[in-house]
Design a protein around this motif. Structure first.
Motif, PDB file in Angstrom:
ATOM      1  N   GLY A 262      21.748  -0.496  -7.563  1.00 45.32           N
ATOM      2  CA  GLY A 262      22.933  -0.158  -8.359  1.00 45.32           C
ATOM      3  C   GLY A 262      23.502  -1.393  -9.050  1.00 45.32           C
ATOM      4  O   GLY A 262      24.711  -1.499  -9.234  1.00 45.32           O
ATOM      5  N   ILE A 263      22.634  -2.341  -9.393  1.00 43.74           N
ATOM      6  CA  ILE A 263      23.091  -3.577 -10.028  1.00 43.74           C
ATOM      7  C   ILE A 263      22.315  -3.787 -11.327  1.00 43.74           C
ATOM      8  O   ILE A 263      21.093  -3.690 -11.339  1.00 43.74           O
ATOM      9  CB  ILE A 263      22.877  -4.787  -9.097  1.00 43.74           C
ATOM     10  N   ARG A 264      23.044  -4.068 -12.409  1.00 35.68           N
ATOM     11  CA  ARG A 264      22.395  -4.100 -13.724  1.00 35.68           C
ATOM     12  C   ARG A 264      22.234  -5.490 -14.321  1.00 35.68           C
ATOM     13  O   ARG A 264      21.333  -5.715 -15.115  1.00 35.68           O
ATOM     14  CB  ARG A 264      23.233  -3.304 -14.725  1.00 35.68           C
ATOM     15  N   THR A 265      23.148  -6.409 -13.991  1.00 34.60           N
ATOM     16  CA  THR A 265      23.122  -7.690 -14.707  1.00 34.60           C
ATOM     17  C   THR A 265      22.430  -8.787 -13.891  1.00 34.60           C
ATOM     18  O   THR A 265      22.295  -8.681 -12.668  1.00 34.60           O
ATOM     19  CB  THR A 265      24.552  -8.179 -15.023  1.00 34.60           C
TER      20      THR A 265
ATOM     21  N   LEU B 245      24.149 -13.256  -1.366  1.00 36.87           N
ATOM     22  CA  LEU B 245      24.805 -12.526  -0.269  1.00 36.87           C
ATOM     23  C   LEU B 245      23.804 -12.098   0.802  1.00 36.87           C
ATOM     24  O   LEU B 245      24.113 -12.035   1.981  1.00 36.87           O
ATOM     25  CB  LEU B 245      25.510 -11.271  -0.803  1.00 36.87           C
TER      26      LEU B 245
ATOM     27  N   LYS C   8      29.070  -5.778 -15.974  1.00 35.03           N
ATOM     28  CA  LYS C   8      29.466  -6.739 -14.933  1.00 35.03           C
ATOM     29  C   LYS C   8      30.493  -6.144 -13.977  1.00 35.03           C
ATOM     30  O   LYS C   8      30.388  -6.328 -12.769  1.00 35.03           O
ATOM     31  CB  LYS C   8      29.969  -8.033 -15.561  1.00 35.03           C
TER      32      LYS C   8
ATOM     33  N   PHE D 144      30.886  -3.051 -13.357  1.00 32.16           N
ATOM     34  CA  PHE D 144      30.126  -2.031 -12.629  1.00 32.16           C
ATOM     35  C   PHE D 144      29.386  -2.679 -11.449  1.00 32.16           C
ATOM     36  O   PHE D 144      29.381  -2.175 -10.326  1.00 32.16           O
ATOM     37  CB  PHE D 144      29.137  -1.366 -13.599  1.00 32.16           C
ATOM     38  N   ASP D 145      28.787  -3.839 -11.708  1.00 29.64           N
ATOM     39  CA  ASP D 145      28.040  -4.550 -10.662  1.00 29.64           C
ATOM     40  C   ASP D 145      28.951  -5.055  -9.540  1.00 29.64           C
ATOM     41  O   ASP D 145      28.601  -4.972  -8.364  1.00 29.64           O
ATOM     42  CB  ASP D 145      27.296  -5.747 -11.266  1.00 29.64           C
TER      43      ASP D 145
ATOM     44  N   ASN E 188      29.779  -2.163  -7.403  1.00 29.95           N
ATOM     45  CA  ASN E 188      28.638  -1.759  -6.587  1.00 29.95           C
ATOM     46  C   ASN E 188      28.305  -2.742  -5.479  1.00 29.95           C
ATOM     47  O   ASN E 188      27.952  -2.342  -4.371  1.00 29.95           O
ATOM     48  CB  ASN E 188      27.406  -1.547  -7.475  1.00 29.95           C
ATOM     49  N   LEU E 189      28.404  -4.032  -5.790  1.00 25.37           N
ATOM     50  CA  LEU E 189      28.147  -5.044  -4.758  1.00 25.37           C
ATOM     51  C   LEU E 189      29.096  -4.851  -3.586  1.00 25.37           C
ATOM     52  O   LEU E 189      28.695  -4.883  -2.425  1.00 25.37           O
ATOM     53  CB  LEU E 189      28.332  -6.451  -5.342  1.00 25.37           C
TER      54      LEU E 189
ATOM     55  N   ARG F  30      28.253  -1.296  -1.836  1.00 20.15           N
ATOM     56  CA  ARG F  30      26.943  -1.076  -1.212  1.00 20.15           C
ATOM     57  C   ARG F  30      26.419  -2.257  -0.400  1.00 20.15           C
ATOM     58  O   ARG F  30      25.623  -2.077   0.515  1.00 20.15           O
ATOM     59  CB  ARG F  30      25.884  -0.778  -2.283  1.00 20.15           C
ATOM     60  N   HIS F  31      26.795  -3.462  -0.803  1.00 24.35           N
ATOM     61  CA  HIS F  31      26.072  -4.613  -0.229  1.00 24.35           C
ATOM     62  C   HIS F  31      26.983  -5.667   0.390  1.00 24.35           C
ATOM     63  O   HIS F  31      26.643  -6.836   0.420  1.00 24.35           O
ATOM     64  CB  HIS F  31      25.229  -5.283  -1.330  1.00 24.35           C
ATOM     65  N   PHE F  32      28.132  -5.272   0.844  1.00 21.63           N
ATOM     66  CA  PHE F  32      29.095  -6.285   1.280  1.00 21.63           C
ATOM     67  C   PHE F  32      29.743  -5.846   2.584  1.00 21.63           C
ATOM     68  O   PHE F  32      30.550  -4.923   2.599  1.00 21.63           O
ATOM     69  CB  PHE F  32      30.162  -6.424   0.190  1.00 21.63           C
TER      70      PHE F  32
END
Lengths: 177, 229
Positions: A153-156, A166, B170, B172-173, B176-177, B180-182
Motif C-alpha cells: 500500500g505504498i506508492r512513492t 522501519l 506521499k 497516502f503513503d 498507510n505506513l 499497516r507497518h508501524f
C-alpha cells in the motif's frame, strides 16, 4: 483512484455503494458529465463508465489501466463489461476479476526478491540500475515494483525507503551514502 | 445530492468533517436551519460554487462542466486561498504537534518515530513549496486573465496539472505506513489520533486538488484560449 462516469446519477451512486461495500481504501470520484472526461487530471487507475463515455475515450492514448463498461449491450472492444440489469451477485463476480483483491497477512508479505528490490530502491537506484544489478529485465523490475506497491500500500520512493528503514531492510547510514 | 434547498444541518449530519469547509465560507454550526440558498444570499457566497464544493466533499461528485459558467474565478480563488491558509496554519502544525508528542511520550520508539517524521517533513516541504508556487504564480495568473490585465505569456495552465499526484501519493503513503507497518512498544491512543488527523487532512487536500483540476483549470483554460487567440 477509481473514477465512475455514468450519465445516470443513480447508477454512478449505486456502483460506488457496491465498490465501497467490498473494497475499502480506494479513492472514488463520480461524475455524470461526459465533458468532464476531458478535464479530469491525474489518470485514474480504474475507470468505470457507460458505453458512450468509453466510445469517446477509447482512441485516446492516455487510457486508465482497467476499464469496466456498464451498459445495455456488450461490444467486442470492452475490456470488462457488466450488463446494467445484472444482479448483485453477477456484478460482484465481475468486480472480483476487475478490482484488486484484499490479501491476508501471509499473502501480503514480500518475497525475498521483492525485499532485494525494496533495498535497492531505498538506496536510490533507478529501475534500470536495479535491473542491471539483479540481472533482470526492466520489465520484470517494473512488475515487481507494482506488486510491491500493491502488497504494501505504498506508492512513492520515499514511502518505500521509510518502510525499508522501519522494517530493518536497510540502515539509515546506507541511505545517506 | 446537495441543492439550493438542502439545509446546512443536513450537510453537517451527513458528514461532520465538513465543518472546516463551512468555516471557510464563514458558516458556523448554529446556523444549521438555514438552506443553502438562504445562507449564500446572506453571506454573499456564490451558490453554484458552494454546491460544487460541498457535493464533492459529501458525495465525491465532480461538477458538470455546464455548471462552471456562473463561477467567478475571484470567488473561487478566495476559497482556495483560505484553504491554503488552513493547511499551513492549522493542519500541518497540528499533525506535526502530534508526531512530536508521540516521540516525547514513546522514548523507546523515538528513532522509529523520527523516521516517519523525516518522511512527513519531506512531504510538508513539498506541499509548502507547491502552495507558494500557486499563490505567487498560478492564482495571480488566473486573476489577471479574469480582469483582462497583462499576463505572463510564457505560462500555460495545461502544464500545471502534473505536479499534484506526487503530493497526494506521499500523504497516502504516510497514512498507510502508520496503519499497516508501524507498531509501537506501548500501544497509544495518540497514534490513532494522529492517523485520524492525517485522514482528515488527506481528504481536504484531495478535494482541494480536485477543485483546482475540475473547476479552476477549465475556467482558466477557457480564458487563456480566448486571450491567446
Amino acid at each position: 483512484m477509481i473514477v465512475i462516469f455514468h450519465k445516470i446519477y443513480l447508477v454512478a451512486k449505486g456502483i460506488e455503494a457496491l465498490i465501497k461495500k467490498h473494497f475499502t481504501g480506494q479513492k472514488i470520484l463520480l461524475s455524470t458529465d461526459l465533458e468532464q472526461v476531458k478535464t479530469i487530471a491525474g489518470k485514474p487507475e480504474i475507470l468505470i463508465c457507460d458505453a458512450e463515455t468509453f466510445g469517446y475515450l477509447k482512441n485516446s492514448n492516455n487510457l486508465p489501466e482497467k476499464i469496466l463498461v456498464i451498459d445495455n449491450e456488450q461490444e467486442t472492444d470492452f475490456q470488462y463489461f457488466v450488463k446494467i440489469d445484472s444482479t448483485e451477485k453477477e456484478i460482484e463476480d465481475v468486480f472480483e476479476k476487475f478490482l484488486p483483491q484484499n490479501e491476508d497477512e501471509e499473502a501480503s508479505k514480500l518475497t525475498e526478491r521483492e525485499k532485494d528490490i525494496v533495498r535497492l530502491v531505498a538506496k536510490g537506484l533507478t529501475n534500470k540500475e536495479i535491473a542491471d544489478k539483479l540481472f533482470l529485465s526492466i520489465h520484470t523490475v517494473t512488475t515487481h515494483r507494482k506488486n510491491i506497491s500493491a502488497k504494501l500500500g505504498i506508492r512513492t520512493i520515499s514511502g518505500l525507503t521509510t518502510y525499508a528503514i522501519l522494517n530493518g531492510l536497510v540502515e539509515i547510514e546506507e541511505i545517506k551514502n | 445530492m446537495i441543492t439550493l434547498k438542502t439545509q446546512i444541518a443536513d450537510l453537517i449530519f451527513q458528514n461532520y468533517h465538513i465543518l472546516p469547509i463551512l468555516n471557510r465560507f464563514g458558516i458556523y454550526a448554529g446556523e444549521g436551519n438555514k438552506t443553502v440558498e438562504q445562507i449564500c444570499r446572506e453571506k454573499d457566497i456564490n451558490p453554484d460554487l458552494f454546491i460544487i464544493i460541498t457535493n464533492l466533499f459529501i458525495d465525491n461528485l465532480l461538477p458538470d462542466n455546464n455548471k462552471l459558467n456562473n463561477i467567478k474565478i475571484s470567488d473561487l480563488l478566495k476559497y482556495l486561498r483560505s484553504s491554503h491558509h488552513h493547511f499551513l496554519k492549522i493542519n500541518l502544525p497540528r499533525i506535526e504537534h502530534k508526531i512530536n508528542e508521540l516521540s516525547e511520550i514513546c522514548k523507546d520508539d523515538r528513532s522509529k518515530i523520527m523516521i516517519v517524521k523525516n518522511f512527513y517533513t519531506e512531504f510538508k516541504n513539498e506541499l509548502i513549496e507547491h502552495i507558494r508556487n500557486e499563490d505567487i504564480t498560478i492564482y495571480p495568473y488566473a486573476e489577471a486573465l479574469e480582469k483582462g490585465t497583462p499576463i505572463n505569456e510564457e505560462f500555460d495552465i495545461n502544464n500545471y496539472l502534473e505536479n499534484h499526484s506526487e503530493i497526494e501519493d506521499k500523504i497516502f503513503d504516510i497514512k498507510n505506513l502508520l496503519i499497516r507497518h508501524f507498531t509501537l512498544n506501548k500501544p497509544l491512543n495518540l497514534l490513532n489520533d494522529l492517523v485520524s488527523e492525517i485522514f482528515d487532512f488527506e481528504k481536504e487536500l484531495n478535494d482541494h486538488q480536485h477543485i483546482e483540476n475540475t473547476v479552476l483549470v477549465p475556467l482558466v483554460r477557457n480564458l487563456q484560449n480566448k486571450s491567446k487567440k
